[in-house]
Scaffold this motif. Structure first.
Motif, PDB file in Angstrom:
ATOM      1  N   ARG A 176       0.813  -1.217   0.000  1.00 19.11           N
ATOM      2  CA  ARG A 176       0.000   0.000   0.000  1.00 19.11           C
ATOM      3  C   ARG A 176       0.845   1.264   0.000  1.00 19.11           C
ATOM      4  O   ARG A 176       0.346   2.343  -0.327  1.00 19.11           O
ATOM      5  CB  ARG A 176      -0.907   0.003   1.232  1.00 19.11           C
ATOM      6  CG  ARG A 176      -1.957  -1.095   1.210  1.00 19.11           C
ATOM      7  CD  ARG A 176      -2.860  -1.025   2.426  1.00 19.11           C
ATOM      8  NE  ARG A 176      -3.932  -2.009   2.352  1.00 19.11           N
ATOM      9  CZ  ARG A 176      -4.902  -2.116   3.247  1.00 19.11           C
ATOM     10  NH1 ARG A 176      -4.928  -1.298   4.282  1.00 19.11           N
ATOM     11  NH2 ARG A 176      -5.850  -3.026   3.116  1.00 19.11           N
ATOM     12  N   ILE A 179       0.990   3.569  -3.047  1.00 15.20           N
ATOM     13  CA  ILE A 179      -0.311   4.134  -3.399  1.00 15.20           C
ATOM     14  C   ILE A 179      -0.775   5.140  -2.354  1.00 15.20           C
ATOM     15  O   ILE A 179      -1.176   6.268  -2.681  1.00 15.20           O
ATOM     16  CB  ILE A 179      -1.357   3.010  -3.548  1.00 15.20           C
ATOM     17  CG1 ILE A 179      -0.919   2.027  -4.634  1.00 15.20           C
ATOM     18  CG2 ILE A 179      -2.728   3.595  -3.864  1.00 15.20           C
ATOM     19  CD1 ILE A 179      -1.783   0.799  -4.719  1.00 15.20           C
ATOM     20  N   ASP A 180      -0.710   4.752  -1.086  1.00 10.13           N
ATOM     21  CA  ASP A 180      -1.254   5.585  -0.011  1.00 10.13           C
ATOM     22  C   ASP A 180      -0.226   6.493   0.648  1.00 10.13           C
ATOM     23  O   ASP A 180      -0.587   7.377   1.427  1.00 10.13           O
ATOM     24  CB  ASP A 180      -1.894   4.691   1.061  1.00 10.13           C
ATOM     25  CG  ASP A 180      -3.038   3.871   0.501  1.00 10.13           C
ATOM     26  OD1 ASP A 180      -3.666   4.327  -0.471  1.00 10.13           O
ATOM     27  OD2 ASP A 180      -3.302   2.777   1.033  1.00 10.13           O
ATOM     28  N   LYS A 183      -0.173   7.439   4.524  1.00 10.96           N
ATOM     29  CA  LYS A 183      -1.400   6.881   5.094  1.00 10.96           C
ATOM     30  C   LYS A 183      -1.446   5.355   5.012  1.00 10.96           C
ATOM     31  O   LYS A 183      -2.420   4.740   5.455  1.00 10.96           O
ATOM     32  CB  LYS A 183      -2.621   7.465   4.379  1.00 10.96           C
ATOM     33  CG  LYS A 183      -2.792   8.969   4.582  1.00 10.96           C
ATOM     34  CD  LYS A 183      -4.037   9.467   3.877  1.00 10.96           C
ATOM     35  CE  LYS A 183      -4.226  10.969   4.097  1.00 10.96           C
ATOM     36  NZ  LYS A 183      -5.439  11.478   3.395  1.00 10.96           N
ATOM     37  N   ALA A 184      -0.423   4.746   4.447  1.00  8.42           N
ATOM     38  CA  ALA A 184      -0.405   3.286   4.313  1.00  8.42           C
ATOM     39  C   ALA A 184      -0.457   2.618   5.681  1.00  8.42           C
ATOM     40  O   ALA A 184       0.242   3.031   6.609  1.00  8.42           O
ATOM     41  CB  ALA A 184       0.846   2.838   3.560  1.00  8.42           C
ATOM     42  N   ASN A 185      -1.290   1.599   5.801  1.00  3.70           N
ATOM     43  CA  ASN A 185      -1.459   0.933   7.088  1.00  3.70           C
ATOM     44  C   ASN A 185      -2.008  -0.462   6.857  1.00  3.70           C
ATOM     45  O   ASN A 185      -2.308  -0.860   5.726  1.00  3.70           O
ATOM     46  CB  ASN A 185      -2.412   1.746   7.978  1.00  3.70           C
ATOM     47  CG  ASN A 185      -2.045   1.648   9.445  1.00  3.70           C
ATOM     48  OD1 ASN A 185      -1.562   0.625   9.905  1.00  3.70           O
ATOM     49  ND2 ASN A 185      -2.256   2.726  10.185  1.00  3.70           N
ATOM     50  N   ASN A 230       5.403   7.325   8.217  1.00  7.38           N
ATOM     51  CA  ASN A 230       4.386   6.268   8.315  1.00  7.38           C
ATOM     52  C   ASN A 230       4.132   5.840   9.756  1.00  7.38           C
ATOM     53  O   ASN A 230       3.859   4.672  10.036  1.00  7.38           O
ATOM     54  CB  ASN A 230       4.808   5.056   7.478  1.00  7.38           C
ATOM     55  CG  ASN A 230       4.893   5.376   6.004  1.00  7.38           C
ATOM     56  OD1 ASN A 230       5.979   5.612   5.488  1.00  7.38           O
ATOM     57  ND2 ASN A 230       3.760   5.406   5.323  1.00  7.38           N
TER      58      ASN A 230
END
Length: 415
Positions: A176, A179-180, A183-185, A230
């Motif tokens: 992720r 893409i994110d 905010k990837a989680n 992150n």
């Protein structure tokens, strides 16, 4: 139609392996239950002492009551103590082998007989037998598969789920990330499942998490330093580990903090004699996995979260065994040795499938070369010797593992 039938047969192998492990396990564990003073009979006696009307009774002898509570619950159905203890422990062994096969499928990338064979062998192998170093197979060096210990077998099930699941959470985050971005989680559901399994693992025995939690903390700390934007991901993973961290602290206070006067202590001890003992332990239990890591595993594989988490856990368990020593009444319990035996099994779980897959590919290339197709290799003359050496080491571990089972059933020693 043929493809669907093949898929069903491939999936069936995992269940047949688990059923076979259950049958063999039940036979062994029931026999050991008849031997007073054996590890499983002692724990079964503690389970019989427990009372559901007074749950504190399950904590009098140890702070990891899961196996004892489960056995006690089965005896309430009318089953004898021997049958209940053997059933719970055999189910643990079956679950262990099932997870070993599932992990082999994940590493190889397909289901089938090869993954099943890897899981069965990983669930059988023992430290290689060298009579000058371990004349009684287990004593002095341990084993990745200590059949006689019901609590260790139960915690291995949690280990074989927890490390791959943690690696999966990291892989989800990494997918992720492009893409994110910041905010990837990972989903809260995955974090909650991991938190629950880690907590249950401690209820089975703390020996796995006493190595895995420090290793995971170091792993995620390095990741956090490299990816400071992150932070939500790392806070979520820390939240998943927090309940287990608190329970592990309480367990160590129980065992080493003098909460109970009958418990022992813990001390820092660094001596040359111990260094030699630990080195022999590491070598005999990991001879084949170390060979695979040096000859078959490439850099890209070593960068995968599953391999990095496993290697870090193994390193921490070895370091703990080297530096820490139990004192007082628990001086002979060997809890740090249990952690090292558990991490050895995990090392087997990630290296054996790699070796088997690479060996099968090499055999296919040789067959193709015999038919006139091009054959490319950096060291074509050395490869046969490499694979022969690996197979011999694997057979040495496997034959010793089979002998260890026979030894357990025939010796008068209590294990």
């Amino acid at each position: 139609m043929q493809t669907n039938r093949t898929l069903k047969l491939d999936s069936l192998g995992k269940w047949l392996a688990a059923i076979g492990a259950f049958a063999l396990g039940y036979f062994i564990f029931y026999a050991l239950m008849q031997r007073l003073g054996s590890d499983i009979s002692i724990h079964a006696a503690w389970a019989a002492d427990g009372s559901f009307a007074n749950p504190k009774t399950f904590f009098y002898h140890c702070a990891h009551p899961l196996w004892h509570v489960t056995v006690a619950a089965l005896t309430r159905t009318g089953l004898s103590l021997s049958v209940s203890a053997a059933l719970v422990t055999a189910l643990s062994k079956a679950a262990e082998v099932w997870l070993l096969v599932a992990l082999a499928e994940r590493i190889i990338g397909r289901k089938g007989w090869l993954a099943t064979l890897c899981g069965v062998l990983a669930g059988l192998v023992s430290a290689v037998w060298m009579p000058a170093l371990n004349p009684h197979i287990y004593y002095g060096v341990g084993s990745p598969n200590p059949w006689h210990s019901p609590t260790q077998l139960l915690v291995m099930v949690a280990m074989l789920f927890s490390i791959p699941y943690t690696a999966r959470c990291v892989e989800t985050f990494q997918r992720r990330l492009p893409i994110d971005g910041a905010k990837a989680n990972v989903p809260w559901r995955d974090a909650a499942i991991l938190a629950a399994v880690l907590f249950v693992s401690l209820a089975a025995k703390p020996t796995f998490l006493q190595a895995f939690l420090p290793a995971a903390c170091l792993y995620f700390l390095v990741m956090w330093i490299r990816k400071p934007r992150n932070s939500p991901f790392f806070w979520r993973m820390l939240a998943a580990a927090a309940p287990a961290l608190l329970l592990l602290l309480l367990q160590f206070l129980f065992y080493f903090g003098q909460i109970l006067p009958t418990q022992g202590g813990i001390a820092l001890q660094v001596i040359w004699e111990k260094l030699g003992t630990v080195a022999v332990n590491v070598l005999l239990n990991r001879l084949f996995p170390l060979f695979v890591l040096l000859t078959c595993v490439d850099r890209d594989t070593l960068k995968k979260p599953l391999y990095q988490l496993t290697l870090l856990t193994d390193a921490v368990s070895i370091l703990q065994m080297l530096l820490l020593t139990e004192t007082g009444s628990r001086a002979s319990d060997g809890n740090f040795g249990w952690a090292m035996m558990g991490s050895a099994l995990m090392l087997w779980a990630i290296t054996l499938p790699v070796f088997a897959d690479r060996l099968l590919r090499w055999l296919k290339r040789r067959r193709a070369a015999a038919e006139g197709q091009p054959y490319l290799s950096n060291h074509p003359r050395l490869e046969p010797y490499k694979w022969a050496a690996g197979v011999l080491l694997l057979l040495w571990h496997a034959i010793t593992g089979a002998y260890y089972v026979v030894y357990l059933l025939t010796t008068t020693n209590v294990l």
